[in-house]
Design an enzyme around this catalytic site. Structure first.
Site, mmCIF file in Angstrom:
data_model
loop_
_atom_site.group_PDB
_atom_site.id
_atom_site.type_symbol
_atom_site.label_atom_id
_atom_site.label_comp_id
_atom_site.label_asym_id
_atom_site.label_seq_id
_atom_site.Cartn_x
_atom_site.Cartn_y
_atom_site.Cartn_z
ATOM 1 N N HIS A 178 2.166 4.323 -3.102
ATOM 2 C CA HIS A 178 2.074 5.777 -3.144
ATOM 3 C C HIS A 178 3.264 6.370 -3.889
ATOM 4 O O HIS A 178 3.151 7.414 -4.535
ATOM 5 C CB HIS A 178 1.992 6.346 -1.737
ATOM 6 C CG HIS A 178 0.652 6.165 -1.098
ATOM 7 N ND1 HIS A 178 -0.517 6.563 -1.691
ATOM 8 C CD2 HIS A 178 0.299 5.598 0.081
ATOM 9 C CE1 HIS A 178 -1.535 6.259 -0.897
ATOM 10 N NE2 HIS A 178 -1.070 5.670 0.171
ATOM 11 N N HIS B 2 0.833 -1.205 0.000
ATOM 12 C CA HIS B 2 0.000 0.000 0.000
ATOM 13 C C HIS B 2 0.866 1.252 0.000
ATOM 14 O O HIS B 2 0.714 2.141 -0.838
ATOM 15 C CB HIS B 2 -0.917 -0.001 1.218
ATOM 16 C CG HIS B 2 -1.709 1.258 1.395
ATOM 17 N ND1 HIS B 2 -3.063 1.318 1.152
ATOM 18 C CD2 HIS B 2 -1.351 2.505 1.796
ATOM 19 C CE1 HIS B 2 -3.492 2.552 1.388
ATOM 20 N NE2 HIS B 2 -2.462 3.294 1.789
ATOM 21 N N GLU B 3 1.784 1.329 0.964
ATOM 22 C CA GLU B 3 2.567 2.548 1.109
ATOM 23 C C GLU B 3 3.535 2.752 -0.046
ATOM 24 O O GLU B 3 3.694 3.866 -0.551
ATOM 25 C CB GLU B 3 3.317 2.538 2.446
ATOM 26 C CG GLU B 3 2.423 2.504 3.664
ATOM 27 C CD GLU B 3 1.504 3.707 3.773
ATOM 28 O OE1 GLU B 3 1.685 4.682 3.032
ATOM 29 O OE2 GLU B 3 0.591 3.663 4.610
ATOM 30 N N GLU C 6 -5.871 6.986 -2.552
ATOM 31 C CA GLU C 6 -5.911 5.983 -1.485
ATOM 32 C C GLU C 6 -6.332 4.619 -2.022
ATOM 33 O O GLU C 6 -5.749 3.592 -1.673
ATOM 34 C CB GLU C 6 -6.879 6.430 -0.395
ATOM 35 C CG GLU C 6 -6.252 7.303 0.664
ATOM 36 C CD GLU C 6 -5.160 6.576 1.403
ATOM 37 O OE1 GLU C 6 -5.403 5.496 1.977
ATOM 38 O OE2 GLU C 6 -4.033 7.089 1.401
ATOM 39 N N HIS D 225 -9.741 8.771 2.957
ATOM 40 C CA HIS D 225 -9.721 7.352 3.306
ATOM 41 C C HIS D 225 -11.104 6.736 3.171
ATOM 42 O O HIS D 225 -11.241 5.539 2.936
ATOM 43 C CB HIS D 225 -9.206 7.172 4.729
ATOM 44 C CG HIS D 225 -7.834 7.714 4.920
ATOM 45 N ND1 HIS D 225 -7.609 9.004 5.349
ATOM 46 C CD2 HIS D 225 -6.618 7.177 4.691
ATOM 47 C CE1 HIS D 225 -6.299 9.216 5.402
ATOM 48 N NE2 HIS D 225 -5.689 8.127 5.005
#
Length: 759
Positions: free
Chosen positions: A374, A370-371, A394, A458
């Site tokens: 980004h 996920h991170e 997101e 989010h």
């Protein structure tokens, strides 16, 4: 401009506007009943659609030399490209990236400058195929500001930024370097000269802060603010027994991955800055699966970085996060009791906390994927971290977190459509988010509506997560890898899935090729349908499934099987003026030819076999026109509309409007028309001018009578592009009519582009 992303608890302040792709994997507790009620279960739907992507749309891994050559060539041509795109003389394009399809199509992503200043929100992508080009733009606004000399000093902007930082609970705050002068074109219809300041400090949960504050250089007002750091063979605690890349150095091994450009994994030893200590071991056997062994977190961290690298390379040929072959590094054991993890563009690194009591580290595979995604988003579409684009930002990280899990297929972390289920932040076994029905977390939305852009990103990510699940697996109740799902649709119509691999392929191509910083949900639908066309063909079963999944979250309509005809608006044409109207139609029946039948056309107009209506109208009046389109299978679609032919007179001579000056006029002279004008005389006006509230616009009749069309209305909106109706029955048609325009306030300028009168 740096961006960072964290897996974190929600902060007690409103979501800030961001230009970078800053984002977080929000950690929250379940808050009770879902906030949005779902329609009845539409059932599980048909079996999945199985399809193979088109080879020509693949984007093979480029060697460093080949990528450098493409970047060099695009840079050399950037001046000509700017002219071809009609950019102003003070605008320049700066090449950010180039990707190349297997069939030779190139997609060049540009940032923009104005008078040497960065334009935040001015990005675009140029697509070049077989000598023909199209563009995807973040903004359609004309980039111009009245002056590049700020009224507000850099020191005053810095003071304003520090006050914003204080209000945002940024502790130990200070300005990084000096504010930089920019043109702010994101989230605003009117570009402004601005200062961008970065407030560094510490957020209230211990996360580093990089608060970006954009201050209007003319008024001193804050145009935008966003937080740059957002929460979000070894034996790992979550990943189990896995291989990790290591390198022998002297008599010990280091967690330096030789197969992935030397990705390194460090132990921060509960520190909050620097890189800490590189993980080392004497026998190349790392960790024991327990948090008590410090190497255990290092195993999960190193594996997460490797698995994310491998997914993007194996599936899309992407060579690292930025597609430049450069390795990111990872830091485990950040801070004390730090219940977060975050990605930072500034250090190009991933950082993980150990959780409450330093006993529950946030090092699971989906957190890492996920991170680190980004970083991919930042290097490509750079989706603005606000409104709908922030929700898409997101969701993109959640989407590829799931895709990486399925690609890795670990026994210890069975692939699923749950987010953060392994770390169990809430201590009750619940995941942070549910992709099949996002509202189960108590706050996320299941479907799009007009208010979506006003909530925390989010939660506005929910509909896109829901879309991805529907597109991957389809609607209704089912069990996948031991997890029960039950996904509804907005319109209570089943959706057929295409599989997680193809769903992710479509989203990746849309993200990296067609999306820009300002893409919203409607734009994402367009981008994914274009991506589905590239990969699987227009109106293929896969393409239709993409449209159906979007309809399942209330974005756009399903595409009907057979012949489809785009609605045709009522038409207005002038006697003696050329007409060209192409009927837009298609069929989902592959290779089935279309035939067009058009009845009721005004005199002088005809329709071609390809659906082009053209000619020169000869007689005034109103006709009812019916268009019928039929494909080779007999499937038909029809539309009926009115076509009015009138005497229309126009001028397309540009007339510049001086700033806060005298009125200007654009004349149209009519001859050979006896009698008076109509009581419903129509005046179409097209004026290009920022801040239309500065303008007065009048129609002046042949005898000098003045009819007010616009008197400083419209506020800060740009341009005038509308039709006015006036009672001009006291005026003779013959004579000279004038459009009179005056700018009565300083700063904004523009011009009359064209106007028409139907007396």
């Amino acid at each position: 401009m740096s961006g960072s992303h964290r897996f974190a608890h929600r902060r007690r302040r409103a979501a800030a506007l961001a230009l970078t792709t800053a984002s977080s994997l929000l950690v929250l507790g379940v808050q009770g009943a879902p906030v949005s009620a779902a329609p009845a279960d539409p059932g599980s739907g048909p079996s999945k659609i199985i399809a193979t992507p088109r080879a020509g749309a693949a984007q093979p891994t480029l060697s460093p030399a080949a990528r450098a050559s493409l970047l060099k060539s695009a840079t050399a041509k950037s001046g000509d490209t700017a002219k071809d795109l009609g950019l102003g003389s003070r605008e320049k394009l700066v090449v950010k990236d180039v990707v190349k399809d297997a069939d030779g199509t190139t997609h060049t992503r540009y940032e923009r400058t104005y008078a040497g200043l960065p334009v935040l929100g001015g990005d675009l992508v140029l697509h070049l195929k077989n000598g023909r080009s199209t563009t995807s733009k973040a903004t359609r606004a004309t980039i111009t500001v009245p002056t590049t000399t700020p009224k507000i000093s850099a020191d005053r902007a810095a003071d304003k930024a520090l006050s914003v930082g204080k209000a945002a609970d940024v502790e130990k705050s200070e300005i990084e370097g000096k504010p930089r002068l920019v043109v702010w074109a994101a989230g605003s219809a009117k570009p402004v000269l601005a200062w961008e300041s970065v407030v560094e400090g510490v957020q209230d949960d211990g996360t580093p802060s990089e608060l970006h504050v954009v201050t209007d250089a003319g008024t001193g007002k804050v145009a935008a603010e966003y937080e740059g750091v957002h929460t979000g063979t070894g034996h790992g605690q979550y990943n189990g027994e896995v291989s990790v890349g290591s390198t022998l150095s002297g008599s010990s091994y280091q967690l330096v991955d030789p197969d992935r450009a030397g990705q390194r994994t460090y132990d921060l030893n509960q520190g909050t800055s620097g890189t800490g200590t590189l993980f080392t071991d004497d026998n190349d056997v790392w960790g024991d699966g327990t948090q008590a062994n410090r190497q255990t977190a290092g195993v999960d961290v190193a594996y997460g970085a490797a698995a994310t690298w491998d997914y993007y390379k194996d599936t899309y040929g992407r060579n690292g996060i930025r597609n430049d072959g450069v390795a990111a590094y990872s830091r485990a054991h950040y801070g004390n009791n730090y219940v977060n993890a975050f990605w930072q563009d500034a250090c190009f690194c991933m950082t993980y906390g150990d959780g409450s009591g330093n006993a529950n580290p946030l090092t699971s595979l989906d957190v890492a994927a996920h991170e680190m995604t980004h970083g991919v988003t930042s290097a490509t579409a750079n989706l603005t971290y606000s409104g709908e684009s922030g929700g898409l930002n997101e969701a993109t990280s959640d989407i590829f977190a799931a895709a990486v899990e399925f690609h890795s297929d670990l026994e210890a972390d069975v692939p699923d459509y749950l987010v953060g289920e392994k770390i169990d932040i809430n201590g009750d076994g619940t995941p942070l988010r549910y992709m099949d029905k996002p509202s189960k977390d108590g706050a996320s939305r299941d479907y799009w509506d007009a208010s979506l852009g006003s909530i925390d990103v989010h939660y506005s990510s929910g509909p896109a997560n829901h879309l991805f699940y529907l597109l991957s697996e389809g609607s209704g109740a089912k069990t996948i890898n031991g997890v029960d799902y039950d996904s509804p649709t907005y319109d209570n119509v089943p959706v057929t899935g295409i599989g997680v691999e193809n769903a992710a392929r479509i989203w990746y191509r849309a993200l990296t090729t067609y999306m820009t910083s300002s893409t919203n949900y409607a734009g994402a639908r367009t981008a994914t349908l274009q991506a589905a066309t590239d990969l699987f063909g227009a109106y293929s079963d896969t393409y239709l499934a993409v449209a159906a999944a979007w309809a399942g979250i209330n974005v756009g309509d399903r595409i009907a099987l057979g012949t489809n005809l785009s609605p045709i608006d009522d038409q207005l044409s002038g006697v003696g003026q050329d007409v060209s109207l192409q009927i837009e139609a298609y069929t989902t029946n592959t290779d089935s030819p279309l035939t067009y039948e058009v009845t009721g056309l005004p005199d002088g107009l005809t329709a071609s076999s390809g659906g082009l209506i053209s000619g020169v109208p000869t007689t005034t009046g109103t006709s009812e026109v019916t268009v019928t389109v039929t494909d080779g299978t007999g499937s038909t679609a029809s539309d009926t509309f009115e076509w009015r032919v009138a005497n229309i007179y126009g001028s397309s001579t540009r007339v510049d409007i001086p700033d806060n000056g005298a009125a200007v006029e654009s004349p149209i002279t009519i001859t050979g028309r006896p009698g008076n004008a109509s009581a419903t005389t129509e005046v179409y006006v097209n004026i290009v001018h920022t801040y239309r509230g500065d303008l007065t616009v009048d129609l002046v009749g042949p005898d000098g009578t003045v009819y007010s069309l616009l008197n400083r209305s419209g506020g800060s909106a740009d341009n005038v592009n509308q039709t006015f109706t006036v009672n001009a029955s006291a005026q003779p048609v013959d004579g000279t009519w004038k459009l009179r325009v005056r700018d009565v306030a300083a700063i904004d300028v523009g011009y009359i582009q064209q106007w028409r009168i139907t007396p």
